[in-house]
Design a protein around this motif. Sequence first.
Motif, PDB file in Angstrom:
ATOM      1  N   GLU A 141       2.936   4.719  12.353  1.00  0.00           N
ATOM      2  CA  GLU A 141       4.251   4.904  11.263  1.00  0.00           C
ATOM      3  C   GLU A 141       3.775   3.816  10.660  1.00  0.00           C
ATOM      4  OE1 GLU A 141       7.138   4.627  12.870  1.00  0.00           O
ATOM      5  OE2 GLU A 141       7.360   5.871  14.735  1.00  0.00           O
ATOM      6  N   ALA A 142       2.821   2.601  11.262  1.00  0.00           N
ATOM      7  CA  ALA A 142       2.661   1.423   9.971  1.00  0.00           C
ATOM      8  C   ALA A 142       1.636   1.415   9.552  1.00  0.00           C
ATOM      9  CB  ALA A 142       2.681   0.534  11.072  1.00  0.00           C
ATOM     10  N   MET A 143       0.264   2.793   9.846  1.00  0.00           N
ATOM     11  CA  MET A 143      -0.757   2.687   8.479  1.00  0.00           C
ATOM     12  C   MET A 143      -0.159   3.934   7.761  1.00  0.00           C
ATOM     13  SD  MET A 143      -4.170   5.525  10.472  1.00  0.00           S
ATOM     14  CE  MET A 143      -3.647   6.662  10.645  1.00  0.00           C
ATOM     15  N   ALA A 144       0.662   4.406   8.234  1.00  0.00           N
ATOM     16  CA  ALA A 144       0.822   5.594   7.238  1.00  0.00           C
ATOM     17  C   ALA A 144       2.137   5.066   6.397  1.00  0.00           C
ATOM     18  CB  ALA A 144       2.446   7.139   7.450  1.00  0.00           C
ATOM     19  N   ALA A 145       2.853   4.076   6.389  1.00  0.00           N
ATOM     20  CA  ALA A 145       3.609   3.617   6.064  1.00  0.00           C
ATOM     21  C   ALA A 145       2.562   2.226   4.898  1.00  0.00           C
ATOM     22  CB  ALA A 145       4.614   2.343   6.650  1.00  0.00           C
ATOM     23  N   ALA A 146       1.309   1.291   5.275  1.00  0.00           N
ATOM     24  CA  ALA A 146       0.816   1.133   4.590  1.00  0.00           C
ATOM     25  C   ALA A 146       0.330   1.794   3.763  1.00  0.00           C
ATOM     26  CB  ALA A 146      -0.543   0.317   5.420  1.00  0.00           C
ATOM     27  N   ARG A 147      -0.091   3.030   3.531  1.00  0.00           N
ATOM     28  CA  ARG A 147      -0.657   4.089   2.447  1.00  0.00           C
ATOM     29  C   ARG A 147       0.160   3.670   1.497  1.00  0.00           C
ATOM     30  NH1 ARG A 147      -4.407   8.530   6.839  1.00  0.00           N
ATOM     31  NH2 ARG A 147      -5.301   8.946   4.477  1.00  0.00           N
ATOM     32  N   ARG A 148       1.299   4.059   1.441  1.00  0.00           N
ATOM     33  CA  ARG A 148       1.929   4.565   0.882  1.00  0.00           C
ATOM     34  C   ARG A 148       1.984   4.049  -0.292  1.00  0.00           C
ATOM     35  NH1 ARG A 148       5.626   6.842   4.901  1.00  0.00           N
ATOM     36  NH2 ARG A 148       6.861   4.512   5.238  1.00  0.00           N
ATOM     37  N   VAL A 149       1.586   2.755  -0.080  1.00  0.00           N
ATOM     38  CA  VAL A 149       1.921   1.616  -1.439  1.00  0.00           C
ATOM     39  C   VAL A 149       0.810   0.873  -0.968  1.00  0.00           C
ATOM     40  CG1 VAL A 149       4.686   0.301  -0.877  1.00  0.00           C
ATOM     41  CG2 VAL A 149       2.552  -0.505   0.757  1.00  0.00           C
ATOM     42  N   ALA A 150       0.031   1.532  -0.505  1.00  0.00           N
ATOM     43  CA  ALA A 150      -2.070   1.575  -1.132  1.00  0.00           C
ATOM     44  C   ALA A 150      -2.067  -0.434  -0.603  1.00  0.00           C
ATOM     45  CB  ALA A 150      -1.911   1.059  -2.874  1.00  0.00           C
ATOM     46  N   ARG A 151      -1.593  -0.377   0.841  1.00  0.00           N
ATOM     47  CA  ARG A 151      -1.906  -1.479   1.429  1.00  0.00           C
ATOM     48  C   ARG A 151      -3.338  -1.469   2.688  1.00  0.00           C
ATOM     49  NH1 ARG A 151       0.017  -7.030   0.608  1.00  0.00           N
ATOM     50  NH2 ARG A 151      -0.033  -8.029   2.381  1.00  0.00           N
ATOM     51  N   ALA A 152      -4.699  -2.502   2.260  1.00  0.00           N
ATOM     52  CA  ALA A 152      -5.175  -2.093   3.625  1.00  0.00           C
ATOM     53  C   ALA A 152      -4.657  -2.611   4.659  1.00  0.00           C
ATOM     54  CB  ALA A 152      -6.429  -2.634   2.885  1.00  0.00           C
ATOM     55  N   PRO A 153      -4.782  -1.643   5.560  1.00  0.00           N
ATOM     56  CA  PRO A 153      -4.567  -2.291   7.479  1.00  0.00           C
ATOM     57  C   PRO A 153      -5.849  -3.743   7.837  1.00  0.00           C
ATOM     58  CG  PRO A 153      -5.518  -0.140   7.594  1.00  0.00           C
ATOM     59  CD  PRO A 153      -5.397  -0.301   5.918  1.00  0.00           C
ATOM     60  N   VAL A 154      -5.442  -4.482   8.402  1.00  0.00           N
ATOM     61  CA  VAL A 154      -5.819  -5.002   8.543  1.00  0.00           C
ATOM     62  C   VAL A 154      -7.306  -4.439  10.010  1.00  0.00           C
ATOM     63  CG1 VAL A 154      -4.423  -7.451   8.684  1.00  0.00           C
ATOM     64  CG2 VAL A 154      -4.451  -6.080  11.168  1.00  0.00           C
TER      65      VAL A 154
END
Length: 590
Positions: free
Chosen positions: A416-429
Amino acid sequence: APAPVDRTATAATEQEQKAILRGQVDGLDEDWRPRATQRRRGPSAADRLRDDPMTSREAKALQRALANSRTLQRMPGPREGVGEAPRFYPTEEEFANPLAYLRQLRPAAEHYGICCVVPPAVRREREKATHGDAEARRTASAAARAYAGDLDAAREAVEDAAASLPADMRFSPRKMPLHRLQEGRPFEQSESITVEAYLAQALAFERDHAGWTEDPRGGASREATFWRTVSSSEPPCCVLYGADLDSAAHAPRAFEGGASWDLTALPSGAGSTLLPDVCARISGVTTPWLYVGMQFGCFAWHVEDLWLYSVNVLRRGAPKTWYGVPAHAADAFERTARKLVPALFDRSPDLLYQLVTMVAPAELAAQGVPVYTCAQHEGDLVLTFPRAYHSGLSHGFNVAEAVNLAPADWLPRGFEAMAAARRVARAPVFSLERLAWELAKRCVAAEPGAEFALRTARELAEPFSRMVNREIALRQAGRAAGITARLDSTHTDAERVAHGLRVGHAVPDALEAGEICLPCIACAHLCYFGLVRCRTCPQQGIACLEHEHTVLCRCAPSHKVVETRHSAYSLKWMVAQLKGLEARALATFL
């Protein structure tokens, strides 16, 4: 003969009528009453303001003072509507296995978002200082005696905190203007400073503001003063906070509350899904970060990267106050934050990822958001749960350490966090796709009945299946659009990095951990299973399959290629294997 006209009264009446027409009648005083025998005094307050208007700066200052006055009058207490988070006291046996203990307390604690755990050794010391005889109290640690209310011991504990850090340690703390914490501005870094100099500044700040913490409504409260300053933006006040310091580089030290909770080894310990070959060394995630704080040094509302668990240890020094919002209220928290500071979110949609904004917990509670708080004293652990927003502040000089955890039950939240990060163009660690694949391989290769494999498969099977189905559907859509597909599993990770560097593409920090996944230019997602690139315009970078190929360039689909690491057959086979393990796990753990 007609009666004589009182011209003084007539003049006053004419003046009053003019004042009414100007809408200033409220500014008139008794001097304007038509009394022929009364001598006129000097100009009224209204006249003086009209004749000598304020400068724009003075007007703004007056407006700000009035607004602050209204804010303070209606401001709730710092904990009004805020509940208490639970505090746990594990036995030696329970405390010896961190992830097993985390599974044990999760049903009771996750509803609060945060909780405090008091290690057995710390609890014994506090009992000596609080309930022991005179000799026991004398031999108790300074931290335990400070916990029991000994002010001299509190000062000694602060000195111990400074002494726990290397004498030659230097760091660049953040400048934190408390009166601007609701403006969403990034923090500036101060110049490099020694621990001794930082401690001197921290103690000087406490001395200079000793009377500042008195709550005007009665009762001395640092917490009330902090939130009053943040919410009213007055008076101007700036503190320093040493945050996100690499613990290994600055102050390597084992956790004294128990070897099993050593934050250096905990992230990749038994039962953790953060595999060393995927997440070998990600600072602050798999290796601890160190925090050096002073009075009012704070950390703004945020969730952990990829909504991981976090373990936070207060090594030495003054207490901290923590606030938490549980995962089930995270959406309500985000809506309320946008409502309270809408302009900031318009400017920065990923504001809550930046750790720069504070909103008073009582304000959140007044809007219906459940907020919980707990005090953390020296030696205490504070645990935060997946997608629990949390923030806090220090009550004086202290030294703390934190790291992330990823037991198997985190995996659904991670997707779920991966999808949320994509919505705001935030690169995961790190790439959750790669981690999921490597975990699936380990589960399938494990000995039959292995506990780690069964627990992981139970949590991984369903989100992995959804991810694979989506991946295959997107590949088929690309082929239907005329894009060539190519299985690229023969390329080594080193070749991928070299290609990224040749085209001038920024290689993410996660590559340091051996994670060779280039980020999508549109949503910053780290692409592992598949990506699109243009053979004509390689300098444009790559895109994940979620976007139209035109996000790269205007070249025709025939110029584009979909590169994949694993075939659709391999992905489907892995899903089938995980589903089998999931069924076995459900039968085993029910």
